[in-house]
Each structure stands twice: as C-alpha cells, then as structure tokens.
Design an enzyme around this catalytic site. Structure first.
Site, PDB file in Angstrom:
ATOM      1  N   ASP A 244     -18.848  23.453 -13.881  1.00 33.21           N
ATOM      2  CA  ASP A 244     -20.183  23.086 -13.114  1.00 33.21           C
ATOM      3  C   ASP A 244     -20.281  21.376 -12.713  1.00 33.21           C
ATOM      4  O   ASP A 244     -19.390  20.766 -13.548  1.00 33.21           O
ATOM      5  CB  ASP A 244     -21.444  23.006 -14.102  1.00 33.21           C
ATOM      6  CG  ASP A 244     -22.783  23.127 -13.325  1.00 33.21           C
ATOM      7  OD1 ASP A 244     -23.281  24.082 -12.916  1.00 33.21           O
ATOM      8  OD2 ASP A 244     -23.251  22.093 -12.841  1.00 33.21           O
ATOM      9  N   ASP A 271     -16.425  19.059  -9.348  1.00 34.18           N
ATOM     10  CA  ASP A 271     -17.293  19.262  -8.155  1.00 34.18           C
ATOM     11  C   ASP A 271     -16.472  20.085  -7.200  1.00 34.18           C
ATOM     12  O   ASP A 271     -15.278  19.869  -6.465  1.00 34.18           O
ATOM     13  CB  ASP A 271     -17.388  17.819  -7.576  1.00 34.18           C
ATOM     14  CG  ASP A 271     -18.151  17.920  -6.233  1.00 34.18           C
ATOM     15  OD1 ASP A 271     -18.461  18.906  -5.661  1.00 34.18           O
ATOM     16  OD2 ASP A 271     -18.559  16.780  -5.644  1.00 34.18           O
ATOM     17  N   ASP A 291     -22.927  31.543  -8.419  1.00 32.79           N
ATOM     18  CA  ASP A 291     -24.179  31.136  -8.392  1.00 32.79           C
ATOM     19  C   ASP A 291     -24.521  29.858  -7.769  1.00 32.79           C
ATOM     20  O   ASP A 291     -24.947  28.980  -8.489  1.00 32.79           O
ATOM     21  CB  ASP A 291     -24.922  31.470  -9.872  1.00 32.79           C
ATOM     22  CG  ASP A 291     -26.284  31.591  -9.821  1.00 32.79           C
ATOM     23  OD1 ASP A 291     -26.808  31.581  -8.930  1.00 32.79           O
ATOM     24  OD2 ASP A 291     -26.725  31.641 -10.926  1.00 32.79           O
ATOM     25  N   CYS A 344     -30.438  32.279  -5.532  1.00 36.52           N
ATOM     26  CA  CYS A 344     -31.961  32.424  -5.510  1.00 36.52           C
ATOM     27  C   CYS A 344     -32.867  32.144  -4.653  1.00 36.52           C
ATOM     28  O   CYS A 344     -33.690  31.396  -4.532  1.00 36.52           O
ATOM     29  CB  CYS A 344     -32.403  31.961  -7.014  1.00 36.52           C
ATOM     30  SG  CYS A 344     -32.159  30.215  -7.185  1.00 36.52           S
TER      31      CYS A 344
HETATM   32  C1  LIG Z   1     -28.036  28.210  -9.410  1.00 40.22           C
HETATM   33  S1  LIG Z   1     -27.629  27.164 -10.394  1.00 40.22           S
HETATM   34  C2  LIG Z   1     -26.503  28.124 -11.638  1.00 40.22           C
HETATM   35  C3  LIG Z   1     -27.468  28.796 -12.632  1.00 40.22           C
HETATM   36  C4  LIG Z   1     -26.391  29.520 -13.533  1.00 40.22           C
HETATM   37  N1  LIG Z   1     -25.332  30.440 -13.049  1.00 40.22           N
HETATM   38  C5  LIG Z   1     -27.305  30.623 -14.501  1.00 40.22           C
HETATM   39  O1  LIG Z   1     -27.305  31.780 -14.494  1.00 40.22           O
HETATM   40  O2  LIG Z   1     -27.899  30.021 -15.393  1.00 40.22           O
HETATM   41  C6  LIG Z   1     -26.251  26.232  -9.666  1.00 40.22           C
HETATM   42  C7  LIG Z   1     -25.635  25.487 -10.355  1.00 40.22           C
HETATM   43  O3  LIG Z   1     -24.359  24.708  -9.413  1.00 40.22           O
HETATM   44  C8  LIG Z   1     -24.054  23.385  -9.793  1.00 40.22           C
HETATM   45  N2  LIG Z   1     -23.529  22.790  -8.792  1.00 40.22           N
HETATM   46  C9  LIG Z   1     -23.940  21.986  -7.642  1.00 40.22           C
HETATM   47  N3  LIG Z   1     -23.171  21.397  -6.942  1.00 40.22           N
HETATM   48  C10 LIG Z   1     -21.954  21.911  -7.580  1.00 40.22           C
HETATM   49  C11 LIG Z   1     -20.770  21.498  -7.126  1.00 40.22           C
HETATM   50  N4  LIG Z   1     -20.432  20.803  -6.109  1.00 40.22           N
HETATM   51  N5  LIG Z   1     -19.547  22.056  -7.912  1.00 40.22           N
HETATM   52  C12 LIG Z   1     -19.890  22.747  -9.078  1.00 40.22           C
HETATM   53  N6  LIG Z   1     -21.126  23.120  -9.450  1.00 40.22           N
HETATM   54  C13 LIG Z   1     -22.251  22.740  -8.758  1.00 40.22           C
HETATM   55  C14 LIG Z   1     -25.401  22.949 -10.473  1.00 40.22           C
HETATM   56  O4  LIG Z   1     -25.351  21.945 -11.404  1.00 40.22           O
HETATM   57  C15 LIG Z   1     -26.042  23.955 -10.985  1.00 40.22           C
HETATM   58  O5  LIG Z   1     -25.920  23.965 -12.800  1.00 40.22           O
END
Ligand SMILES: C[S@@+](CC[C@H](N)C(=O)[O-])C[C@H]1O[C@@H](n2cnc3c(N)ncnc32)[C@H](O)[C@@H]1O
Length: 389
Positions: A244, A271, A291, A344
C-alpha cells in the site's frame, strides 16, 4: 427551545463545512468545541446535517433549513421530535410511502426529483439502475460483519444473550442497524471482521482462479487487508504479500492480520503508480488483487457529503490513476495467473473502461466482470473484474 438550538447548530455546521474532510470527522471536531452539547444533542444535530446531505444534488436552491427538514421527512420512517416541532404536518405523514411524501413536498413548493439526487445517469456502470440507486441515498446503510469460519454459533449466542438486534444474512454475514456499537457486544475481535456484505461477496470470484496450496497472492492496494483476510479464511494455505502507498495503514493491517492468525506474510510500502517494487517483480504470483483507490461512489450512502461535493470533472484523474496502477501490477503476471480488479465505484470510467484498456494494452483475457449491487439492500456497491494473463 432545544429544537431551535439543534437546528441552529446544524445550520452552523452546514455553513462552515466545505467537504475537505469527512463529515464525521468535522462533526467530531465541532462537538469537541461545544462541550455543553450532550450525547442526545450530538445525535440530533448529526442526524439533521446528514439528512441535508442525503438529498444529494436535489433542491440546490433551497435554504439549508428547508434541506434539513425535507431530508428528515424523506429519510425517516417514524416520528422525529424536531420535525414534529418545525413541520408537524410532515411529521404526521412520516410513515407514508416515499411517492406520497414526494407529492406532498411538491405541493409545498419543494419538489424533490430522485433523478436530481444523483444527476449523472449516463456515467453509470452497466446494470446500475439510476432511480433505485438515487433512492438508496435516502436510507442509511446497515453495518455488517463477516464472522470467521466456525465462529458463527458462538457469535450468534453472544448477541442473543445481550438482546442485540441483528439479521443473519448467510453463513458468514450478520447485519446490524447502523450505529450499533459492535465492539461492545463482541469484544473478541478474532471471531469477526467489520466488512460490508457486498465486499464479502468478492469471495464468489476466488473459485475462478487456480490457487494451489503454497502459491503467492499479492494484495497490491491492501489498505487494512480486508480482501486478503477474506481469501485467507477460505485458503489459509496460500502465501500473502501486501502493499500500500500508506505505511500507516499497513500497521493497522498488521494488527488485523495478527488477530486473524495470519502472521507469516510480506508487507511492502509502495507507490504502484510509479513502479513495482523489486520484491514483487521477482515473485511468482498466482493471483494479484488490485482493489484500487476510487471515488468510493458505491459507498456514498454512508458518506452522502461526498455526493454533494463531488465534481465529475475529477473522474478522469481517478481513471488515469487506476489505469496506471492496474497496468503496472498486471506486468508481473505470468501466463495462466489471475488479476482481480476491484473498485467501490458505480462509474463506468473507473470500471469497465479501465478493464477494457487493460485487456488491450496488457493482453489480458476477461473471465468475468460484474457490478455487485448493494444499493437495494442497504449495503455498498462494488465492481469486480476477474482477468487472466
Ligand atoms: C479501496 S482501498 C483498499 C481497501 C482494502 N483492499 C480492503 O479490502 O480493506 C485502496 C487502497 O489503495 C491505496 N493506494 C492509493 N494509491 C496507491 C498507490 N499509488 N499505490 C499503492 N496503493 C495505493 C490506498 O492507500 C488504499 O488503502
């Protein structure tokens, strides 16, 4: 007197809140600055404010006071003290069917059309019905838990002993009225996860992939790990790698994994818009879950302020970001392995459009894509696409 004071506080919140942070956090801060308000006052003021936002984009020119009272009238189904005080003629009809209430508002010069609540029908993903979706904003969603395998009988017994209102939805899912303080009734957090019912249905996609024991799964945008734990409870023999962009959320994940008994896994802050960490490039993953960050529009009935403040001009930035993440993670897939792309969101540009380009540019095959619609049963809506390399 107290009703005037509640309305006055709600109007102050509406006047000062600009949507820059979650409304729940803003309200918490507001109440901290007004310690004279007791818990009933806080509940009432919160209900007033949320009612105004539940109207979404409808009644744009109405006064904040009219938005609050109209919202309460449409969203509630049993008498509300504040509404009975300000609009007794509406409160008397609070239990009437929605269509009757809408007709009553029209006569009162406050015409609420459901299509105006969510005014972008052309942007919806396939299968999302505009009016039922718009209507869902008028009802608060429920709270759901996923009970761990074998724990259901003990959990149900405990809830019944304490007289807690709940509904068993299936062999893992329990639904509660929103606001239920679940931790108070079920202090043993190892027996359940707070997870929306629709999110639990992502499990229906796991059988589309071959997942031999011992193979690696990468939960690339893991957040606090909800999807990994869903998979782990079905396939504890898999090996997990999580990443993440936020190291802090990976700390939360560690707590959650620990109480679920998942101790042996790899965790990598990354990232994924920029690059794939070497540790992930060099691993043979059988399944990658993405996700991805999104508008969250499938969950907006929990946070109606986001609907109110949403600028559709931001959709392109969301889909470009999703595209970059999905294409980057797809680069690690070997022939025959799988990708689960999840949002979502109910917007096509974050869902089918991203998947279509992903197939074109990465040569993936789409096995199945589906909008999991929670909006007619007080749950979230999710988009899930299963692809293979
Ligand atoms: C929809 S949430 C994930 C929810 C999780 N899979 C769950 O079921 O509890 C999306 C996640 O992507 C992460 N995120 C956002 N930009 C990102 C990036 N560039 N690289 C990796 N992760 C990222 C956010 O920090 C967030 O925690």
């Amino acid at each position: 007197m107290k009703h005037d004071s509640h309305l006055g506080s709600a109007l102050r919140v509406l006047d000062s809140y600009e949507g820059r942070q979650p409304l729940a956090a803003f309200l918490k801060d507001f109440f901290r600055k007004h310690p004279q308000m007791g818990s009933r006052d806080r509940r009432t003021v919160s209900a007033f404010v949320y009612a105004a936002f539940r109207l979404g984009r409808a009644l744009p020119h109405a006064s904040p006071e009219d938005r609050i009272l109209t919202g309460l009238f449409l969203c509630e189904t049993s008498s509300v003290e504040g509404l009975a005080y300000f609009k007794p003629e509406w409160d008397a009809r609070i239990a009437a069917p929605l269509d009757e209430k809408l007709a009553c508002l029209e006569k009162a010069g406050l015409p609420v059309s459901l299509s105006a609540v969510f005014p972008w029908p052309e942007a919806l993903s396939t299968g999302v019905e505009h009016l039922p979706f718009a209507r869902s904003f008028l009802k608060q969603p429920r709270l759901y838990i996923r009970v761990r395998p074998q724990r259901m009988p003990a959990v149900v017994r405990r809830l019944e002993e304490q007289g807690v209102a709940f509904e068993q939805r299936d062999d893992a899912c329990l639904a509660f009225p929103n606001g239920t303080r679940i931790e108070q009734y079920l202090p043993d957090k190892s027996s359940y996860e707070i997870q929306d019912e629709t999110s639990q249905h992502v499990r229906d996609f796991f059988p589309l992939f071959a997942l031999p024991a011992g193979s690696w799964v990468w939960d690339s945008c893991a957040g606090s790990g909800g999807k990994s734990l869903l998979l782990f409870d079905r396939h504890p023999e898999l090996r997990f790698c999580v990443s993440d962009i936020r190291p802090s959320i990976l700390k939360n994940l560690r707590q959650r994994f620990r109480s679920a008994g998942l101790r042996d896994y790899e965790s990598i802050p990354a990232d994924l818009e920029k690059e794939i960490p070497a540790a992930c490039r060099n691993k043979d993953f059988q399944l990658v879950m993405a996700d991805v960050p999104c508008t969250g529009s499938g969950t907006w009935s929990r946070t109606p302020e986001q609907l109110f403040f949403f600028d559709p001009g931001r959709l392109t930035a969301f889909s470009e970001r999703q595209q970059r993440i999905a294409e980057n993670v797809a680069a690690v897939l070997k022939p025959g392995t799988g990708l689960l792309y999840i949002t979502c969101s109910i917007f096509r540009s974050e869902n089918e459009s991203v998947v279509e380009r992903l197939c074109e540019r990465r040569g993936l095959t789409l096995l199945k894509q589906e909008m999991l619609k929670g909006y007619e049963r007080q749950a979230d809506s999710l988009f899930v696409a299963a692809l293979t390399a």
